[in-house]
Design an enzyme around this catalytic site. Structure first.
Site, mmCIF file in Angstrom:
data_model
loop_
_atom_site.group_PDB
_atom_site.id
_atom_site.type_symbol
_atom_site.label_atom_id
_atom_site.label_comp_id
_atom_site.label_asym_id
_atom_site.label_seq_id
_atom_site.Cartn_x
_atom_site.Cartn_y
_atom_site.Cartn_z
ATOM 1 N N CYS A 24 1.088 -0.988 0.318
ATOM 2 C CA CYS A 24 0.211 0.136 -0.114
ATOM 3 C C CYS A 24 0.955 0.872 -0.031
ATOM 4 O O CYS A 24 2.050 0.652 -0.059
ATOM 5 C CB CYS A 24 -0.684 -0.463 1.060
ATOM 6 N N ASN A 27 2.190 1.218 3.965
ATOM 7 C CA ASN A 27 2.388 0.330 4.960
ATOM 8 C C ASN A 27 2.709 0.626 6.192
ATOM 9 O O ASN A 27 3.338 -0.603 6.973
ATOM 10 C CB ASN A 27 4.091 0.097 4.757
ATOM 11 N N CYS A 29 -1.022 0.358 7.547
ATOM 12 C CA CYS A 29 -2.679 0.957 7.252
ATOM 13 C C CYS A 29 -2.927 -0.922 6.927
ATOM 14 O O CYS A 29 -3.580 -1.571 7.352
ATOM 15 C CB CYS A 29 -3.220 1.850 7.533
ATOM 16 N N ARG A 30 -2.841 -0.660 5.254
ATOM 17 C CA ARG A 30 -3.794 -1.335 4.908
ATOM 18 C C ARG A 30 -3.207 -2.986 4.474
ATOM 19 O O ARG A 30 -3.186 -3.721 4.625
ATOM 20 C CB ARG A 30 -4.095 -1.136 3.283
ATOM 21 N N SER A 31 -1.280 -2.889 4.086
ATOM 22 C CA SER A 31 -1.213 -3.560 3.921
ATOM 23 C C SER A 31 -0.123 -4.098 5.177
ATOM 24 O O SER A 31 -0.360 -5.836 4.899
ATOM 25 C CB SER A 31 0.596 -3.465 2.603
ATOM 26 N N ASP A 143 -8.119 3.782 1.359
ATOM 27 C CA ASP A 143 -7.259 4.446 1.727
ATOM 28 C C ASP A 143 -8.344 4.840 3.635
ATOM 29 O O ASP A 143 -8.585 5.684 2.986
ATOM 30 C CB ASP A 143 -6.561 5.194 2.416
HETATM 31 P P1 4NP Z 1 -1.887 2.794 3.963
HETATM 32 O O1 4NP Z 1 -2.676 4.470 4.685
HETATM 33 O O2 4NP Z 1 -1.261 3.002 3.078
HETATM 34 O O3 4NP Z 1 -3.100 2.294 3.630
HETATM 35 O O4 4NP Z 1 -0.381 2.383 4.932
HETATM 36 C C1 4NP Z 1 -0.962 5.138 4.813
HETATM 37 C C2 4NP Z 1 -0.478 5.822 5.849
HETATM 38 C C3 4NP Z 1 0.217 6.766 5.527
HETATM 39 C C4 4NP Z 1 -0.133 7.603 4.581
HETATM 40 C C5 4NP Z 1 -0.890 7.509 3.791
HETATM 41 C C6 4NP Z 1 -1.358 6.422 3.632
HETATM 42 N N1 4NP Z 1 0.735 8.518 4.562
HETATM 43 O O5 4NP Z 1 1.190 9.987 3.213
HETATM 44 O O6 4NP Z 1 2.107 9.291 5.928
#
Ligand code: 4NP
Length: 171
Positions: A24, A27, A29-31, A143
């Site tokens: 994702c 790294n 939240c989702r993955s 997201d």
């Molecule tokens: P993820 O969510 O891609 O599911 O881990 C996010 C985590 C952090 C950020 C964006 C999305 N960020 O911009 O820091």
């Protein structure tokens, strides 16, 4: 499901180890949640020794950190412990080390395609949305970073559904 994905999954049948990388943006939240859920499924099915499961992020902002506290809490309520995971960024050698690289949304897919070194690398990239079968039929994993509790619950529902289907299709 795309023909190419079906072909990729067929190639995994009978492999001694099936090596899956979830990707994702951050790294956190989702993955990591996908990694935790997939580990839970293969463990429950007695196939832990037949799988290599990992996750990584397109961006490097959170490298070395634990998954997002909110995701740890929501996943923990479902019996999935993410607190031992640490964020890392996608690296070129991931295309050697994994058989299938699953991106959570179209932006992840496009970034992964930019990182692919060869057509063979690119062939390993698949969208998690291809495994979602829930009635709502999401074609990606949204997201949750700027969302409330419902966003995290939705992600966990979608990932639970998608990981189950991925497991069943690889057996
Ligand atoms: P993820 O969510 O891609 O599911 O881990 C996010 C985590 C952090 C950020 C964006 C999305 N960020 O911009 O820091």
């Amino acid at each position: 499901m795309k023909n190419t994905t079906q072909q990729l999954l067929s190639e995994l049948h009978g492999r001694e180890k099936k090596r899956v990388l979830f990707v994702c943006l951050g790294n956190i939240c989702r993955s990591p949640a996908a990694e935790g859920i997939m580990r839970e499924i293969v463990g429950t099915e007695g196939e832990a020794d037949k799988w290599v499961i990992d996750s990584a992020g397109i961006g490097g902002w959170h490298v070395g950190q634990q998954p997002d506290r909110r995701m740890c809490v929501h996943a923990g309520r479902r019996g999935i412990d993410l607190t031992g995971q640490r964020c890392r960024q996608v690296r070129p050698s991931d295309f050697d080390d994994f058989d299938i690289i699953i991106g959570m949304d179209s932006s992840n897919i496009s970034d992964l395609c930019d990182l692919a070194r060869t057509p063979d690398d690119e062939r390993k990239i698949v969208a998690m949305g291809e495994f979602v079968s829930m009635a709502t039929r999401y074609d990606h994993i949204p997201d949750p970073y700027y969302e409330g509790a419902e966003g995290f619950e939705l992600v966990l529902d979608l990932l639970g559904d998608a990981c189950r289907n991925l497991f069943d299709r690889c057996r």
